[in-house]
Write a protein that holds these residues in place. Structure first.
Motif, PDB file in Angstrom:
ATOM      1  N   ALA A  45       0.764  -1.227   0.008  1.00  0.00           N
ATOM      2  CA  ALA A  45      -0.111   0.117   0.177  1.00  0.00           C
ATOM      3  C   ALA A  45       0.750   1.334   0.144  1.00  0.00           C
ATOM      4  O   ALA A  45       0.485   2.367  -0.596  1.00  0.00           O
ATOM      5  N   SER A  46       2.066   1.246   0.647  1.00  0.00           N
ATOM      6  CA  SER A  46       2.928   2.327   1.029  1.00  0.00           C
ATOM      7  C   SER A  46       3.458   2.627  -0.578  1.00  0.00           C
ATOM      8  O   SER A  46       3.703   3.587  -1.039  1.00  0.00           O
ATOM      9  N   LEU A  54       2.380   1.687  -3.544  1.00  0.00           N
ATOM     10  CA  LEU A  54       1.388   2.149  -4.496  1.00  0.00           C
ATOM     11  C   LEU A  54       0.960   3.624  -4.260  1.00  0.00           C
ATOM     12  O   LEU A  54       0.930   4.319  -5.224  1.00  0.00           O
ATOM     13  N   THR A  55       1.062   4.012  -2.867  1.00  0.00           N
ATOM     14  CA  THR A  55       0.595   5.555  -2.605  1.00  0.00           C
ATOM     15  C   THR A  55       1.802   6.425  -3.113  1.00  0.00           C
ATOM     16  O   THR A  55       1.508   7.458  -3.665  1.00  0.00           O
ATOM     17  N   TYR A  56       2.910   5.927  -3.086  1.00  0.00           N
ATOM     18  CA  TYR A  56       4.289   6.632  -3.556  1.00  0.00           C
ATOM     19  C   TYR A  56       3.990   6.880  -5.004  1.00  0.00           C
ATOM     20  O   TYR A  56       4.459   7.993  -5.568  1.00  0.00           O
ATOM     21  N   LEU A  72       1.659   6.569  -7.149  1.00  0.00           N
ATOM     22  CA  LEU A  72       0.314   7.325  -7.338  1.00  0.00           C
ATOM     23  C   LEU A  72       0.761   8.831  -7.276  1.00  0.00           C
ATOM     24  O   LEU A  72       0.389   9.822  -8.087  1.00  0.00           O
ATOM     25  N   VAL A  73       1.279   9.173  -5.957  1.00  0.00           N
ATOM     26  CA  VAL A  73       1.526  10.726  -5.790  1.00  0.00           C
ATOM     27  C   VAL A  73       2.685  11.154  -6.622  1.00  0.00           C
ATOM     28  O   VAL A  73       2.360  12.159  -7.269  1.00  0.00           O
ATOM     29  N   ILE A  93       7.565  12.252   1.323  1.00  0.00           N
ATOM     30  CA  ILE A  93       6.577  11.197   1.220  1.00  0.00           C
ATOM     31  C   ILE A  93       7.447  10.007   1.725  1.00  0.00           C
ATOM     32  O   ILE A  93       6.711   9.067   2.289  1.00  0.00           O
ATOM     33  N   LEU A 127       6.418   7.470   4.572  1.00  0.00           N
ATOM     34  CA  LEU A 127       5.939   5.956   4.225  1.00  0.00           C
ATOM     35  C   LEU A 127       6.622   4.879   4.812  1.00  0.00           C
ATOM     36  O   LEU A 127       6.038   4.013   5.201  1.00  0.00           O
ATOM     37  N   THR A 187       5.432   2.005   7.425  1.00  0.00           N
ATOM     38  CA  THR A 187       5.577   0.623   6.970  1.00  0.00           C
ATOM     39  C   THR A 187       6.429   0.111   8.192  1.00  0.00           C
ATOM     40  O   THR A 187       5.874  -1.010   8.761  1.00  0.00           O
TER      41      THR A 187
END
Length: 200
Positions: free
Chosen positions: A22-23, A25-27, A29-30, A155, A159, A163
């Motif tokens: 999830a971390s 994927l977030t990175y 996307l941002v 970020i 993250l 994590t």
């Protein structure tokens, strides 16, 4: 390794993988969102920049007209690259963008417009290169990525902390789950030992 440890490890590993995924994927996307905004600004800048011939291009005279855009400012810097690999900058320009083989191909219209990451005077910049209206020339516009890189660095740190905390929580959760799942087994084991000893 005991059953408790194995179950704890399995639960912790499953949660850790989920948190790390999830971390990541977030990175991504941002990062894509931030860089996408920069790319769109570069594309719009190239479309609106003013170009006209002010002299004989064959003799290498300037063909860019307009106020210079220092690399340190948000608007960035613009130049024209030739199919021969020369860079034509504004008279007041203090930096020159790299002209690669791919840039020369764009000037010859062998390829279309493209984005690239370059290092100019030690700074990370995003460059948009597009064929100019006149064959044999490509228009380049670059913008520093200092702000984007700084945001992404913060970020990443956040993250990583999330994590690490998630993994620690996963270990505790795995231990709790293992104890809860194995509690009936322990009670059965105790009962079996008691029966063996007392034959009751």
């Amino acid at each position: 390794m005991t059953v408790t440890k194995r179950l704890t490890l399995a639960v912790a590993l499953a949660v850790a993988v989920a948190v790390a995924g999830a971390s990541a994927l977030t990175y991504v996307l941002v990062r894509n969102e931030l860089r996408g905004e920069v790319d769109e600004a570069l594309r719009e800048r190239v479309q609106t920049v003013r170009l006209r011939v002010v002299g004989n291009i064959v003799t290498g005279e300037r063909i860019l007209v307009g106020a210079p855009d220092p690399l340190g400012e948000a608007q960035g810097v613009t130049q024209v690259a030739t199919a021969a690999g020369d860079a034509i900058t504004l008279p007041e320009a203090t930096v020159e963008l790299p002209v690669t083989e791919k840039t020369r191909q764009a000037a010859r219209r062998e390829i279309g417009a493209y984005f690239s990451d370059e290092t100019v005077r030690g700074r990370h910049v995003r460059v948009y290169t597009a064929p100019a209206r006149r064959l044999g020339y490509a228009l380049q516009h670059a913008r520093p990525l200092d702000e984007v890189d700084a945001v992404l660095a913060r970020i990443r740190t956040l993250l990583l902390l999330i994590t690490a905390g998630g993994i620690g929580l996963a270990v505790l959760l795995g231990l709790g789950v293992a104890r809860a799942v194995l509690a009936p087994v322990r009670r059965l084991t105790v009962a079996a030992e008691e029966v063996t000893e007392t034959r009751d």
